[in-house]
Design a protein around this motif. Structure first.
Motif, PDB file in Angstrom:
ATOM      1  N   THR A 654      14.587 -95.301-101.528  1.00 58.21           N
ATOM      2  CA  THR A 654      15.787 -96.065-101.177  1.00 58.21           C
ATOM      3  C   THR A 654      16.800 -95.179-100.456  1.00 58.21           C
ATOM      4  OG1 THR A 654      15.489 -97.544-103.075  1.00 58.21           O
ATOM      5  CG2 THR A 654      17.701 -97.420-102.094  1.00 58.21           C
ATOM      6  N   GLU A 655      17.057 -93.992-101.022  1.00 57.16           N
ATOM      7  CA  GLU A 655      18.010 -93.084-100.371  1.00 57.16           C
ATOM      8  C   GLU A 655      17.447 -92.562 -99.048  1.00 57.16           C
ATOM      9  OE1 GLU A 655      20.760 -89.161-101.371  1.00 57.16           O
ATOM     10  OE2 GLU A 655      19.352 -89.951-102.875  1.00 57.16           O
ATOM     11  N   GLN A 658      18.065 -95.126 -96.450  1.00 54.63           N
ATOM     12  CA  GLN A 658      19.469 -95.138 -96.030  1.00 54.63           C
ATOM     13  C   GLN A 658      19.754 -94.021 -95.023  1.00 54.63           C
ATOM     14  OE1 GLN A 658      21.638 -94.825 -99.674  1.00 54.63           O
ATOM     15  NE2 GLN A 658      21.239 -96.950-100.311  1.00 54.63           N
ATOM     16  N   GLU A 662      20.847 -94.598 -91.139  1.00 55.03           N
ATOM     17  CA  GLU A 662      22.115 -94.066 -90.658  1.00 55.03           C
ATOM     18  C   GLU A 662      21.898 -93.117 -89.482  1.00 55.03           C
ATOM     19  OE1 GLU A 662      25.966 -92.833 -93.019  1.00 55.03           O
ATOM     20  OE2 GLU A 662      24.537 -91.172 -93.029  1.00 55.03           O
TER      21      GLU A 662
END
Length: 740
Positions: A654-655, A658, A662
């Motif tokens: 999940t991280e 992200q 980004e």
């Protein structure tokens, strides 16, 4: 009983180790005493060693002036070790500058011991004491480079303590905790440009020196000798990229003229390089445009120092005569103001004062001068014979050789800068019965000035636009000449190796500090050269874009060069090209063992660009995002099923998603300029340096009896990042431990 017995054994082992360290320290000091001193006047019992410094406690020396030596020497249990360490280091690698740094490190260690309430003996130096010394160093008001060098000296001290078993503690794992200073001369941006500007001389200051030099001087008037000295030194420095200390050791016959390969007569000077010890004797060829000015400067210096050399030669011959025959009669040096009387005639106080160089007109003033010199004032107390013996006894230490010179065989009688004492004091009477040689510090003082000594600019009213006196540092001229040499093009192009050779450098990297050409200017030169070669696409121009910071949670964005070519021109460490960008780390470390996880590494960076490779990397990122989304979905399914460990992978993916999303947004954002460097802001994975430090700590725990020193070392090294865990780590390779 068993616990008490074990405690007794530990105490016994500790006592044996302490005695062993004491014996090793004593032997180390005895061995150092048997080594030859660096200069003849470096007496072991003296607390001040010429060319090195004073063995006083930290803080005893302020503003370049010695404190009260009797009240502030290093502790008796430490001072002999400090002297032994300095002599040992100098015997291995002679360097006046490095010994001063070593002495600074020793002072910090001694102060750390005393502040901790520990006997300041070398056997008590531990990792904690070394870290305290490094912490104290970082708080001292000095440049970042000096702090870093002192930290390196502490690391070298720890290495010797470990190798020779001079301490009760394991200090082998100590590493310099002070960060390497930013090499602004190799960077881009306004701060770096300002740093380069400060290293270069003020053009108005050089113009003022040229104006004073061009006016000419009455060389027979001592009041002009300061101006002759300063302006001539600057001209000699401008005529060739030499160090200020090197020109101060020029000999009187240093001039040389030889035809070059094309038959043109070239002018220069023989000099001794301070850096290149193997080939110290060299020739400094003069820049052609500066040749007439350099000749004039050299000859002016010859003229104002002629009388000093004549006296030095006369005194040298007199001492040689006395050495050959102790009973040989000596004759007083007849200077211009000497009374015309026989050498054995008793003199009046007025005649004595005049014989010593004073220009007195009354006996009262004469007696005051004699009292000041410690001489009796009675009529007939002195003759020229007795005064000559007194004068010979007061010649500089080491006469006829110049004390402290790099050239140990340099004599005052052969020295271009041989002067009389007080010759450069505008309103003082010179002493014709002794010699003195200015140094680089003498030039610095007259360029920058002080409360008691006006600078040459202040004396002549040469001011900057804001009304303040101009300032100039002699070493700025060396920076200027190197900058001009690096900026040459076409017929005037000079290779870096040639520039370094002409500057008398021993290592090629030493010239990097002096190259102040802007990286974007270098890129322009490369672009022009490649375009002339028909390679038009090799260098891509990049717009500067918006300089405002771009908001991002996981990444930091930093503007980079105006041209992609700068990325290869600027100084770099080892770089690994990856699928998404590049990874930069130190040459001393092994290649990355965390390949394929680059986007979780702080040392990895992405550069936004418009080239073909940049677009391919961007496409890979988009493809990677699809794979990560798929892996995240699989992990979420496993979490739903309650499979053990799936939650950890779901959080990671999940991280990771992200971050990639980004990063893609930043690469698409028009506010992020092409050429911007995008680097992970707060990575969870360890960098290469983290990995090595972690392994060093594990190694220290596994191979020493005490765990605390390893933890202390680790905490000191990770003041900025304490997220490292000591687990799941294999033992380090030997090269990694010593290569950090």
């Amino acid at each position: 009983m068993n616990g008490q017995h074990g405690q007794n054994i530990k105490s016994h082992v500790k006592l044996i180790e302490q005695k062993r360290a004491d014996l090793n320290v004593s032997q180390f000091i005895r061995d150092a005493k048997s080594l030859a001193a660096m200069t003849p006047d470096q007496d072991w019992e003296s607390n001040h060693w010429q060319r090195i410094g004073t063995f006083t406690t930290q803080g005893a020396i302020k503003n370049g002036k010695l404190g009260t030596l009797s009240n502030s020497p290093l502790h008796p249990n430490f001072i002999d070790f400090a002297k032994a360490y300095i002599r040992h280091r100098e015997s291995d690698s002679p360097s006046r500058h490095n010994r001063k740094i070593d002495l600074r490190a020793l002072r910090l260690v001694e102060k750390s011991l005393t502040q901790a309430g520990i006997d300041p003996h070398p056997r008590n130096i531990s990792l904690h004491i070394l870290n305290q010394a490094a912490e104290m160093c970082s708080q001292i008001s000095q440049s970042k480079g000096s702090q870093y060098n002192t930290g390196r000296a502490l690391q070298q001290l720890a290495s010797l303590l470990y190798q020779k078993c001079l301490t009760d503690y394991s200090v082998a794992s100590f590493s310099n905790p002070i960060a390497v200073p930013r090499q602004l001369h190799l960077k881009l941006g306004d701060e770096a440009n300002e740093h380069r500007k400060r290293s270069l001389p003020d053009e108005d200051a050089i113009s003022a020196i040229a104006s004073i030099f061009a006016k000419g001087f009455d060389l027979t008037t001592p009041k002009t000798h300061t101006d002759v000295y300063v302006t001539s030194c600057i001209v000699l420095l401008l005529a060739g990229s030499k160090r200020g200390g090197e020109i101060h050791e020029l000999e009187i016959d240093a001039e040389i003229e030889e035809p070059d390969t094309e038959g043109n007569l070239q002018y220069g000077w023989r000099f001794r390089s301070f850096k290149s010890k193997q080939n110290a004797s060299r020739i400094a060829w003069c820049i052609k445009a500066m040749e007439p000015h350099a000749r004039k400067a050299f000859h002016r210096l010859q003229e104002i120092t002629r009388e000093g050399r004549e006296f030095a030669k006369y005194a040298e011959d007199q001492l040689a005569l006395r050495a050959a025959n102790p009973n040989a009669p000596l004759r007083f040096y007849r200077h211009a103001n000497c009374p015309n009387v026989p050498d054995d005639k008793p003199l009046s106080p007025l005649e004595v004062a005049n014989a010593l160089g004073s220009q007195c007109t009354t006996e009262k003033n004469a007696k005051a001068i004699l009292k000041q010199k410690g001489l009796s004032t009675g009529h007939g107390d002195h003759t020229l014979n007795s005064l000559w013996l007194w004068a010979l006894s007061r010649l500089p230490t080491g006469f006829p050789y110049v004390k402290g010179a790099n050239n140990k065989r340099l004599k005052y009688s052969r020295m271009l800068f041989c002067m009389h004492p007080f010759q450069m004091k505008r309103d003082a009477t010179i002493n014709p019965l002794s010699v003195w040689s200015p140094s680089l510090g003498s030039l610095r003082d007259r360029l920058t000035g002080s409360e008691t000594l006006p600078s040459i600019f202040e004396y002549h009213g040469a001011n900057a636009e804001d009304g303040t006196p101009l300032r100039l540092k002699s070493h700025q001229i060396r920076h200027l000449l190197d900058k001009l040499a690096h900026e040459g093009t076409g017929d005037t192009f000079l290779e870096s190796s040639f520039i370094n050779q002409m500057a008398g450098r021993a290592k090629s990297w030493q010239g990097r500090t002096y190259d102040h050409s802007k990286p974007e200017d270098k890129a322009e030169l490369v672009r022009n050269a490649l375009e002339q070669a028909g390679i038009e696409t090799a260098v891509i121009s990049l717009p500067r874009g918006n300089a405002e910071p771009v908001a991002a949670q996981h990444w930091s964005v930093r503007l980079k060069p105006r041209s992609v070519a700068d990325l290869d021109i600027s100084y770099r460490s080892a770089v690994i090209s990856t699928l998404y960008g590049s990874c930069e780390h130190d040459w001393l470390l092994q290649p990355c063992q965390n390949q394929r996880d680059c986007l979780n590494c702080q040392e990895h960076f992405c550069i936004k660009g418009a080239g073909k490779d940049d677009q391919e990397r961007f496409q890979r990122l988009e493809q990677l995002l699809l794979k990560v989304i798929h892996q995240q979905s699989l992990a979420q399914t496993s979490v739903t099923k309650g499979e053990y460990g799936a939650k950890h992978w779901f959080d990671f993916q999940t991280e990771y998603r992200q971050r990639i999303e980004e990063l893609i947004r930043l690469l698409k954002d028009p506010q992020v300029a092409n050429g911007a460097e995008i680097r992970l802001e707060r990575p969870k994975a360890n960098t290469h340096l983290h990995r090595v430090l972690q392994q060093k700590a594990v190694h220290a725990i596994d191979y020493t009896l005490e765990e605390q020193p390893a933890i202390d070392s680790l905490l000191a090294a990770f003041r900025e990042n304490r997220a490292l865990e000591l687990k799941n780590t294999t033992l380090p390779l030997q090269g990694e431990i010593h290569g950090t």
